[in-house]
Design a protein around this motif. Structure first.
Motif, PDB file in Angstrom:
ATOM      1  N   PHE A   1       0.808  -1.224   0.000  1.00 48.84           N
ATOM      2  CA  PHE A   1       0.000   0.000   0.000  1.00 48.84           C
ATOM      3  C   PHE A   1       0.839   1.271   0.000  1.00 48.84           C
ATOM      4  CE2 PHE A   1      -2.532  -3.332   2.020  1.00 48.84           C
ATOM      5  CZ  PHE A   1      -3.646  -3.309   1.207  1.00 48.84           C
ATOM      6  N   VAL A   2       2.147   1.132   0.250  1.00 50.78           N
ATOM      7  CA  VAL A   2       3.017   2.306   0.315  1.00 50.78           C
ATOM      8  C   VAL A   2       3.126   2.936  -1.073  1.00 50.78           C
ATOM      9  CG1 VAL A   2       5.314   3.173   0.902  1.00 50.78           C
ATOM     10  CG2 VAL A   2       4.309   1.289   2.227  1.00 50.78           C
ATOM     11  N   GLY A   3       2.862   4.224  -1.144  1.00 51.71           N
ATOM     12  CA  GLY A   3       2.909   4.928  -2.413  1.00 51.71           C
ATOM     13  C   GLY A   3       1.677   4.753  -3.267  1.00 51.71           C
ATOM     14  N   VAL A   4       0.766   3.886  -2.846  1.00 46.11           N
ATOM     15  CA  VAL A   4      -0.504   3.696  -3.557  1.00 46.11           C
ATOM     16  C   VAL A   4      -1.625   4.365  -2.773  1.00 46.11           C
ATOM     17  CG1 VAL A   4      -2.139   2.030  -4.508  1.00 46.11           C
ATOM     18  CG2 VAL A   4       0.316   1.525  -4.543  1.00 46.11           C
ATOM     19  N   TRP A   5      -1.800   3.926  -1.539  1.00 47.57           N
ATOM     20  CA  TRP A   5      -2.822   4.512  -0.676  1.00 47.57           C
ATOM     21  C   TRP A   5      -2.232   5.374   0.437  1.00 47.57           C
ATOM     22  CZ3 TRP A   5      -7.617   4.674  -2.206  1.00 47.57           C
ATOM     23  CH2 TRP A   5      -8.118   3.683  -3.078  1.00 47.57           C
ATOM     24  N   PHE A   6      -0.978   5.148   0.781  1.00 46.89           N
ATOM     25  CA  PHE A   6      -0.384   5.838   1.928  1.00 46.89           C
ATOM     26  C   PHE A   6       1.003   6.350   1.583  1.00 46.89           C
ATOM     27  CE2 PHE A   6      -3.168   2.395   3.419  1.00 46.89           C
ATOM     28  CZ  PHE A   6      -4.205   3.183   3.912  1.00 46.89           C
ATOM     29  N   ALA A   7       1.360   7.486   2.188  1.00 47.67           N
ATOM     30  CA  ALA A   7       2.578   8.190   1.805  1.00 47.67           C
ATOM     31  C   ALA A   7       3.848   7.478   2.231  1.00 47.67           C
ATOM     32  CB  ALA A   7       2.550   9.610   2.387  1.00 47.67           C
ATOM     33  N   THR A   8       3.831   6.832   3.399  1.00 47.35           N
ATOM     34  CA  THR A   8       5.063   6.266   3.946  1.00 47.35           C
ATOM     35  C   THR A   8       4.811   4.862   4.471  1.00 47.35           C
ATOM     36  OG1 THR A   8       4.668   7.008   6.227  1.00 47.35           O
ATOM     37  CG2 THR A   8       5.726   8.592   4.716  1.00 47.35           C
ATOM     38  N   PRO A   9       5.865   4.067   4.682  1.00 43.70           N
ATOM     39  CA  PRO A   9       5.698   2.767   5.330  1.00 43.70           C
ATOM     40  C   PRO A   9       5.039   2.866   6.697  1.00 43.70           C
ATOM     41  CG  PRO A   9       7.838   2.893   4.285  1.00 43.70           C
ATOM     42  CD  PRO A   9       7.249   4.265   4.193  1.00 43.70           C
ATOM     43  N   ALA A  10       5.319   3.921   7.434  1.00 41.69           N
ATOM     44  CA  ALA A  10       4.697   4.092   8.746  1.00 41.69           C
ATOM     45  C   ALA A  10       3.187   4.287   8.621  1.00 41.69           C
ATOM     46  CB  ALA A  10       5.319   5.279   9.479  1.00 41.69           C
ATOM     47  N   ASP A  11       2.770   5.036   7.608  1.00 42.93           N
ATOM     48  CA  ASP A  11       1.327   5.229   7.387  1.00 42.93           C
ATOM     49  C   ASP A  11       0.652   3.916   7.028  1.00 42.93           C
ATOM     50  OD1 ASP A  11       1.359   8.033   7.797  1.00 42.93           O
ATOM     51  OD2 ASP A  11       2.080   8.331   5.748  1.00 42.93           O
ATOM     52  N   ALA A  12       1.276   3.145   6.144  1.00 46.06           N
ATOM     53  CA  ALA A  12       0.695   1.866   5.732  1.00 46.06           C
ATOM     54  C   ALA A  12       0.591   0.912   6.916  1.00 46.06           C
ATOM     55  CB  ALA A  12       1.531   1.239   4.620  1.00 46.06           C
ATOM     56  N   ALA A  13       1.630   0.863   7.742  1.00 46.91           N
ATOM     57  CA  ALA A  13       1.606  -0.013   8.917  1.00 46.91           C
ATOM     58  C   ALA A  13       0.542   0.430   9.910  1.00 46.91           C
ATOM     59  CB  ALA A  13       2.981  -0.037   9.574  1.00 46.91           C
ATOM     60  N   ALA A  14       0.393   1.726  10.083  1.00 49.91           N
ATOM     61  CA  ALA A  14      -0.640   2.233  10.997  1.00 49.91           C
ATOM     62  C   ALA A  14      -2.029   1.855  10.503  1.00 49.91           C
ATOM     63  CB  ALA A  14      -0.515   3.747  11.137  1.00 49.91           C
ATOM     64  N   HIS A  15      -2.227   1.904   9.197  1.00 51.92           N
ATOM     65  CA  HIS A  15      -3.519   1.495   8.627  1.00 51.92           C
ATOM     66  C   HIS A  15      -3.802   0.030   8.917  1.00 51.92           C
ATOM     67  CE1 HIS A  15      -5.639  -0.498   5.219  1.00 51.92           C
ATOM     68  NE2 HIS A  15      -6.512   0.457   5.438  1.00 51.92           N
ATOM     69  N   GLN A  16      -2.822  -0.836   8.702  1.00 52.72           N
ATOM     70  CA  GLN A  16      -3.028  -2.262   8.926  1.00 52.72           C
ATOM     71  C   GLN A  16      -3.413  -2.528  10.382  1.00 52.72           C
ATOM     72  OE1 GLN A  16      -3.296  -2.871   5.678  1.00 52.72           O
ATOM     73  NE2 GLN A  16      -2.286  -4.867   5.893  1.00 52.72           N
ATOM     74  N   ARG A  17      -2.774  -1.861  11.302  1.00 45.37           N
ATOM     75  CA  ARG A  17      -3.048  -2.071  12.727  1.00 45.37           C
ATOM     76  C   ARG A  17      -4.387  -1.490  13.151  1.00 45.37           C
ATOM     77  NH1 ARG A  17       2.424  -2.391  12.315  1.00 45.37           N
ATOM     78  NH2 ARG A  17       3.430  -3.888  13.724  1.00 45.37           N
ATOM     79  N   ALA A  18      -4.918  -0.581  12.343  1.00 40.29           N
ATOM     80  CA  ALA A  18      -6.214   0.027  12.663  1.00 40.29           C
ATOM     81  C   ALA A  18      -7.389  -0.833  12.223  1.00 40.29           C
ATOM     82  CB  ALA A  18      -6.317   1.401  12.007  1.00 40.29           C
ATOM     83  N   MET A  19      -7.144  -1.850  11.405  1.00 44.89           N
ATOM     84  CA  MET A  19      -8.223  -2.644  10.837  1.00 44.89           C
ATOM     85  C   MET A  19      -8.810  -3.621  11.844  1.00 44.89           C
ATOM     86  SD  MET A  19      -6.538  -3.424   7.105  1.00 44.89           S
ATOM     87  CE  MET A  19      -7.751  -4.682   6.720  1.00 44.89           C
ATOM     88  N   HIS A  20     -10.125  -3.814  11.772  1.00 43.56           N
ATOM     89  CA  HIS A  20     -10.799  -4.868  12.537  1.00 43.56           C
ATOM     90  C   HIS A  20     -10.736  -6.162  11.731  1.00 43.56           C
ATOM     91  CE1 HIS A  20     -12.607  -2.644  15.880  1.00 43.56           C
ATOM     92  NE2 HIS A  20     -12.771  -1.649  15.023  1.00 43.56           N
ATOM     93  N   CYS A  21     -10.161  -7.207  12.326  1.00 42.40           N
ATOM     94  CA  CYS A  21     -10.025  -8.487  11.655  1.00 42.40           C
ATOM     95  C   CYS A  21     -10.433  -9.622  12.588  1.00 42.40           C
ATOM     96  CB  CYS A  21      -8.577  -8.716  11.214  1.00 42.40           C
ATOM     97  SG  CYS A  21      -7.940  -7.505  10.035  1.00 42.40           S
ATOM     98  N   VAL A  22     -10.988 -10.668  12.017  1.00 47.04           N
ATOM     99  CA  VAL A  22     -11.269 -11.886  12.780  1.00 47.04           C
ATOM    100  C   VAL A  22      -9.935 -12.559  13.100  1.00 47.04           C
ATOM    101  CG1 VAL A  22     -12.396 -14.142  12.710  1.00 47.04           C
ATOM    102  CG2 VAL A  22     -13.486 -12.148  11.615  1.00 47.04           C
ATOM    103  N   PRO A  23      -9.690 -12.971  14.326  1.00 47.72           N
ATOM    104  CA  PRO A  23      -8.424 -13.648  14.646  1.00 47.72           C
ATOM    105  C   PRO A  23      -8.211 -14.872  13.762  1.00 47.72           C
ATOM    106  CG  PRO A  23      -9.563 -13.033  16.660  1.00 47.72           C
ATOM    107  CD  PRO A  23     -10.519 -12.763  15.534  1.00 47.72           C
ATOM    108  N   HIS A  24      -6.978 -15.061  13.347  1.00 48.08           N
ATOM    109  CA  HIS A  24      -6.641 -16.155  12.455  1.00 48.08           C
ATOM    110  C   HIS A  24      -6.488 -17.465  13.213  1.00 48.08           C
ATOM    111  CE1 HIS A  24      -3.576 -18.569  10.098  1.00 48.08           C
ATOM    112  NE2 HIS A  24      -4.583 -18.461   9.252  1.00 48.08           N
TER     113      HIS A  24
END
Length: 266
Positions: A104-127
């Motif tokens: 997602f870096v450079g596509v949806w989010f400006a930096t690797p930190a932004d992309a990582a923050a997005h992933q951690r913000a998501m609600h997901c069913v535990p694997h």
């Protein structure tokens, strides 16, 4: 008059709910039932189940096939493009590589930190627990005891549905917007938390899942949907119904307010 919420433990009639939603809110998209399976064989045993047959899809497309085409479709992680969709459903791991969100870096989010923050913000069913998922029109009756229902509606229809959910046992409902991967805000959050979850469908949901420009998505347990429909029925009896006729921005408001609030009977 009984104004209490329906019994959450009572069986839910999907056909009756869909009929009521079309009658009360004039929905244009069929509500969907979604269920996770611990065993792939149990998913395969669902009546009239379809499989992607070698095609690779997004989860948005699978839901769209149920909502737009009336199909009953079952998938595993192998049927989904990349781990993003599967992770939301608990079918793929939310491991360190996934949490970095590098695609997602450079596509949806400006930096690797932004992309990582997005992933951690998501609600997901535990694997780990679930290995398959199926969707079907809620009124088809093919998924016994579905985990959640998905309702697509325009903003005017949606606020009345939320008003119905709040008719009895009122509480304030609050949601967030993760942005891209907004399925985490709808079915991801509802599956993971059991809470009614409203989302603004994202670019891929509209591009690949067929979601219309004016549609929002509410994901909730079938019993919660039954409560909402019962509330919308009661609101309609009060004259608060869809479509909402414009009163006029220059009209004296007192006559309209009298129709809504005057001479109420318990």
């Amino acid at each position: 008059m009984n104004t209490s919420a329906p019994d959450a433990s009572a069986p839910v009639d999907g056909t009756a709910l869909v009929d009521a939603l079309f009658r009360l809110l004039r929905l244009k998209t069929t509500p969907v039932a979604m269920k996770l399976f611990e065993r792939v064989d149990d998913m395969l045993a669902v009546p009239k189940i379809r499989r992607p047959s070698g095609a690779i899809h997004t989860a948005d497309q699978i839901v769209g096939q149920a909502a737009r085409l009336g199909f009953t479709v079952g998938i595993t992680a192998d049927d989904l493009v990349g781990p993003q969709c599967g992770a939301v459903l608990g079918l793929a791991p939310q491991d360190e590589a996934w949490l970095r969100g590098e695609p997602f870096v450079g596509v949806w989010f400006a930096t690797p930190a932004d992309a990582a923050a997005h992933q951690r913000a998501m609600h997901c069913v535990p694997h780990g627990r679930y290995h398959a998922m199926a969707v079907s029109p809620l009124n088809a009756g093919r998924l016994s005891d579905p985990d959640i229902a998905l309702v697509y509606a325009n903003p005017a229809q949606m606020i009345l549905l939320i008003n119905g959910l709040q008719w009895a046992g009122y509480r304030k409902l609050e949601w967030g917007a993760v942005g891209e991967s907004a399925c985490a805000d709808s079915w991801g959050r509802a599956l993971a938390t059991g809470e009614p979850s409203l989302a603004l469908p994202c670019f891929p949901e509209r591009r690949y899942g067929g979601v219309a420009d004016d549609e929002l998505l509410l994901a909730l347990k079938p019993a919660q949907l039954a409560q909402a429909v019962a509330g919308v029925e009661r609101l309609a009896r009060n004259g608060l119904r869809y479509p909402i006729p414009p009163y006029g921005v220059q009209m004296d408001v007192r006559a309209g307010m009298q129709r809504s609030y005057g001479d109420k009977k318990a």
